[in-house]
Design a protein around this motif. Structure first.
Motif, PDB file in Angstrom:
ATOM      1  N   VAL A 169      -3.845   0.986   7.511  1.00 38.04           N
ATOM      2  CA  VAL A 169      -4.963   1.925   7.539  1.00 38.04           C
ATOM      3  C   VAL A 169      -6.111   1.288   8.321  1.00 38.04           C
ATOM      4  O   VAL A 169      -6.920   1.969   8.939  1.00 38.04           O
ATOM      5  CB  VAL A 169      -5.378   2.302   6.099  1.00 38.04           C
ATOM      6  N   SER A 170      -6.150  -0.032   8.314  1.00 42.21           N
ATOM      7  CA  SER A 170      -7.195  -0.741   9.068  1.00 42.21           C
ATOM      8  C   SER A 170      -7.263  -0.251  10.508  1.00 42.21           C
ATOM      9  O   SER A 170      -8.336   0.065  11.019  1.00 42.21           O
ATOM     10  CB  SER A 170      -6.928  -2.246   9.061  1.00 42.21           C
ATOM     11  N   ASN A 206     -12.399   1.363  -3.380  1.00 39.95           N
ATOM     12  CA  ASN A 206     -12.529  -0.083  -3.416  1.00 39.95           C
ATOM     13  C   ASN A 206     -13.967  -0.362  -3.012  1.00 39.95           C
ATOM     14  O   ASN A 206     -14.366   0.070  -1.928  1.00 39.95           O
ATOM     15  CB  ASN A 206     -11.555  -0.697  -2.388  1.00 39.95           C
ATOM     16  N   ASP A 211      -9.980   8.022   3.675  1.00 38.99           N
ATOM     17  CA  ASP A 211      -9.101   6.859   3.475  1.00 38.99           C
ATOM     18  C   ASP A 211      -8.520   6.976   2.064  1.00 38.99           C
ATOM     19  O   ASP A 211      -9.188   6.661   1.087  1.00 38.99           O
ATOM     20  CB  ASP A 211      -9.918   5.579   3.654  1.00 38.99           C
ATOM     21  N   SER A 223       0.377  -0.239   1.949  1.00 39.94           N
ATOM     22  CA  SER A 223      -0.052  -1.531   1.411  1.00 39.94           C
ATOM     23  C   SER A 223      -0.186  -1.535  -0.104  1.00 39.94           C
ATOM     24  O   SER A 223       0.294  -2.442  -0.771  1.00 39.94           O
ATOM     25  CB  SER A 223      -1.397  -1.926   2.023  1.00 39.94           C
ATOM     26  N   LYS A 224      -0.853  -0.530  -0.644  1.00 38.86           N
ATOM     27  CA  LYS A 224      -1.203  -0.592  -2.069  1.00 38.86           C
ATOM     28  C   LYS A 224      -0.102   0.036  -2.919  1.00 38.86           C
ATOM     29  O   LYS A 224       0.423  -0.597  -3.822  1.00 38.86           O
ATOM     30  CB  LYS A 224      -2.538   0.102  -2.310  1.00 38.86           C
ATOM     31  N   ARG A 251       1.895  -4.290   7.378  1.00 38.62           N
ATOM     32  CA  ARG A 251       0.937  -3.681   8.302  1.00 38.62           C
ATOM     33  C   ARG A 251       1.375  -2.303   8.788  1.00 38.62           C
ATOM     34  O   ARG A 251       1.469  -2.056   9.993  1.00 38.62           O
ATOM     35  CB  ARG A 251       0.648  -4.622   9.505  1.00 38.62           C
TER      36      ARG A 251
HETATM   37  C1  LIG Z   1     -10.081   1.191   0.941  1.00 38.39           C
HETATM   38  C2  LIG Z   1      -9.166   0.412   1.812  1.00 38.39           C
HETATM   39  N1  LIG Z   1      -8.783   0.911   2.992  1.00 38.39           N
HETATM   40  C3  LIG Z   1      -7.963   0.227   3.808  1.00 38.39           C
HETATM   41  C4  LIG Z   1      -7.481  -1.017   3.482  1.00 38.39           C
HETATM   42  C5  LIG Z   1      -6.582  -1.718   4.450  1.00 38.39           C
HETATM   43  O1  LIG Z   1      -5.306  -1.241   4.329  1.00 38.39           O
HETATM   44  P1  LIG Z   1      -4.106  -1.626   5.291  1.00 38.39           P
HETATM   45  O2  LIG Z   1      -3.405  -2.775   4.661  1.00 38.39           O
HETATM   46  O3  LIG Z   1      -3.255  -0.395   5.328  1.00 38.39           O
HETATM   47  O4  LIG Z   1      -4.687  -1.953   6.614  1.00 38.39           O
HETATM   48  C6  LIG Z   1      -7.846  -1.578   2.269  1.00 38.39           C
HETATM   49  C7  LIG Z   1      -7.355  -2.921   1.886  1.00 38.39           C
HETATM   50  O5  LIG Z   1      -7.889  -3.619   1.072  1.00 38.39           O
HETATM   51  C8  LIG Z   1      -8.699  -0.852   1.410  1.00 38.39           C
HETATM   52  O6  LIG Z   1      -9.084  -1.369   0.224  1.00 38.39           O
END
Ligand SMILES: Cc1ncc(COP(=O)(O)O)c(C=O)c1O
Lengths: 162, 390
Positions: free
Chosen positions: B101-102, B176, B204, B236-237, B245
């Protein structure tokens, strides 16, 4: 019923978990959880509690064997009578009725291979109805009751991350 | 050593160093730490997913994929989003597979934000959005959320931050660092403002599967919002796949197309191993995921009741795997609290101000940790508080 199952699931994975912790996790009172566990113990739904121990780590080289036993079933009781008799020996850890080429699977522990061999030849094979046995010794335990023996998987994550 | 910093671009220099990074260095130098400072699952990726990746390597899948990602994966994503939030996205034109998502956040900001455009970022906030906006020469505008509101974004507060330059609103729920969520009615209360002010929403939803007692609602599913929302989600979560990634963005073809343009020239495609694993996760990962979520929920209740017992005020977080208690009774700032707690009791939690000024006075405790570690951390925090309570 649902609640009982949830409690049983938690205890099955960690018998040391406190009733208080279970109560918090399931939004119940500690008293209620305690009462349910008491009842489950009395009704022998929870049969007992064990620890999974890596005895090798304290220098104990005990031996475990899995024995395939062929049995001539008896009228009326089938395999039950002989299985129950086998259960009574303290060196026997588990007894299962199996499908397939043999009937009972018996797990036995002892201090030495000799001890187990003696048990098989003198106690097990001599039981009425026991037709034959095949003994397999365990060489190494990798995983037992959900726990991996060698190195438990360590936490490889960074200690702080966003 | 020569000072080369004069060569570094001004915009990069203008981004403040990450508060988390600073704290990380401190924690790394400490022995015997029990950490509630982590931002990722404590599970390793489920075995069947790892195994699917081995298999794909054996089969020789080691090449580039199309820029948008494997069609097979985009089809699975489309089916999954239909199940998750009831929206149909076209695998051909409305879905882009990204490096987490980054990357999706970065692409969306670069595709949408022009110099001076304002990006509304509800705070406390995940750390990437504001720097992402800065890097496109836009301006991140913090929008306060409050613990008394359980960190839901309030329409009146949002409205008060909007200017003619406002262009993008970030909605990141479950949140988060707070664990706050937005219910349907909370989202509904924002829709008119969003439409009236012609905002685009970057949603997100990476923590959406980690929603406890109830189902996540996506802003994209509300009337009039699908085209206005760039939806982001990832593996990821929910599937414990941080290191792979893989994430994705869904939205209007014009916006996804623009993001794809940047993506094709900057990263080309997300790694194929991760994409193959992600297909397996979506096809067969539901049961394992459910187990993990149930366990997070148990631990959520443990830590919440534990934090309250030792005297820290905390609202009930209904999503993600974070608690965000107030440390007011200590009389310390967030950073002071975290540093002292680390030095005196070797417990790592993250200072709330690392997530924006409005996080000051709070700490983030992650409960993606074993029950033993949670209990140990709570016991040590209790000792600490008994010494420092005001
Ligand atoms: C709210 C939020 N968005 C995106 C990410 C990043 O996710 P990704 O691993 O898919 O890049 C995180 C990771 O901690 C997150 O907490």
């Amino acid at each position: 019923m649902e609640l009982e199952k949830k409690i049983l699931n938690l205890i099955e994975h960690d018998a040391k978990i406190s009733p208080k912790a279970i109560a918090t996790m399931l939004d119940e009172t500690e008293e209620k959880v305690k009462a349910i566990i008491d009842r489950l113990e009395k009704e022998k739904i929870i049969i007992g509690y064990n620890a999974v121990i890596n005895w090798e780590r304290v220098g104990d080289d005990g031996v475990t064997a899995m024995i395939d036993v062929k049995v001539i079933p008896e009228r009326e009781v089938g395999f039950n009578r002989v299985a129950e008799r086998i259960c009574r020996f303290p060196e026997v850890r588990c007894v299962y009725l199996m499908s397939g080429t043999y009937d009972l699977s018996v797990v036995v522990t002892g201090n030495t291979m000799k001890e187990i061999a003696w048990f098989v030849s003198h106690k097990l094979s001599t039981l009425d109805n026991v037709q034959s046995t095949v003994t397999h010794f365990v060489l190494k335990r990798y995983k037992q009751d959900n726990f991996i023996f060698e190195k438990a998987e360590e936490d490889k994550r960074l200690v702080v991350s966003p | 050593m020569n000072d080369m910093s004069k060569y570094v671009s001004r915009v990069v220099k203008s981004i403040p160093p990450s508060g988390i990074r600073k704290f990380f260095d401190l924690v790394s130098q400490t022995e015997g730490v029990v950490s509630l400072g982590v931002g990722e699952p404590d599970y390793v990726t489920p075995w069947h997913i790892r195994e699917a990746c081995f298999y794909s390597l054996e089969q020789g899948y080691t090449m580039y994929t199309s820029n948008q990602g494997l069609l097979e994966l985009r089809e699975e994503i489309a089916a999954y989003e239909k199940r998750r939030i009831g929206i149909e996205y076209s695998p051909a034109r409305e879905i882009l597979v990204t490096v987490g998502v980054s990357e999706a956040v970065d692409l969306a900001l670069r595709a949408l934000v022009e110099p001076e455009d304002e990006v509304l970022v509800p705070e406390p906030s995940y750390v990437s959005y504001a720097p992402g906006a800065t890097l496109t020469y836009g301006k991140a505008v913090p929008v306060q959320t409050y613990d008394v509101d359980e960190y839901r974004l309030r329409p009146d507060v949002l409205e008060s931050c909007i200017t003619p330059k406002s262009k993008v609103l970030i909605l990141s729920y479950p949140n988060n660092p707070t664990g706050g969520i937005m219910h349907r009615r909370d989202l509904e209360s924002l829709v008119d403002i969003i439409i009236k002010n012609d905002l685009i929403v970057i949603a997100d939803e990476i923590y959406s599967e980690l929603t406890y007692n109830g189902k996540h609602v996506s802003i994209a599913s509300l009337p009039g919002m699908k085209d206005r929302t760039v939806l982001m989600n990832g593996f990821s979560k929910a599937f414990a796949m941080t290191g792979w990634r893989i994430g994705y963005a869904c939205g209007h073809p014009d916006i996804i197309g623009a993001m794809t343009k940047i993506h094709q020239y900057t990263v080309m495609c997300a790694p194929i191993m991760g994409q193959k694993a992600a297909i397996e996760a979506l096809r067969h990962g539901q049961a394992e995921m459910k187990k993990m979520v149930d366990n997070y929920n148990y631990r959520r209740k443990m830590i919440l009741s534990g934090l309250r017992e030792i005297g820290l005020d905390c609202f009930e977080p209904r999503g993600a795997f974070y608690c965000f208690p107030s440390i007011k009774i200590s009389g310390m700032s967030s950073e002071e609290f975290c540093e002292k707690l680390l030095l005196e009791e070797q417990v790592a939690v993250v200072p709330g101000n690392a997530f924006g000024a409005s996080g000051e006075g709070f700490i983030r405790c992650c409960y993606a940790a074993s029950i033993n570690n949670i209990e140990e951390a709570l016991a040590r925090m209790e000792k600490f508080l008994n010494r420092h309570k005001k």
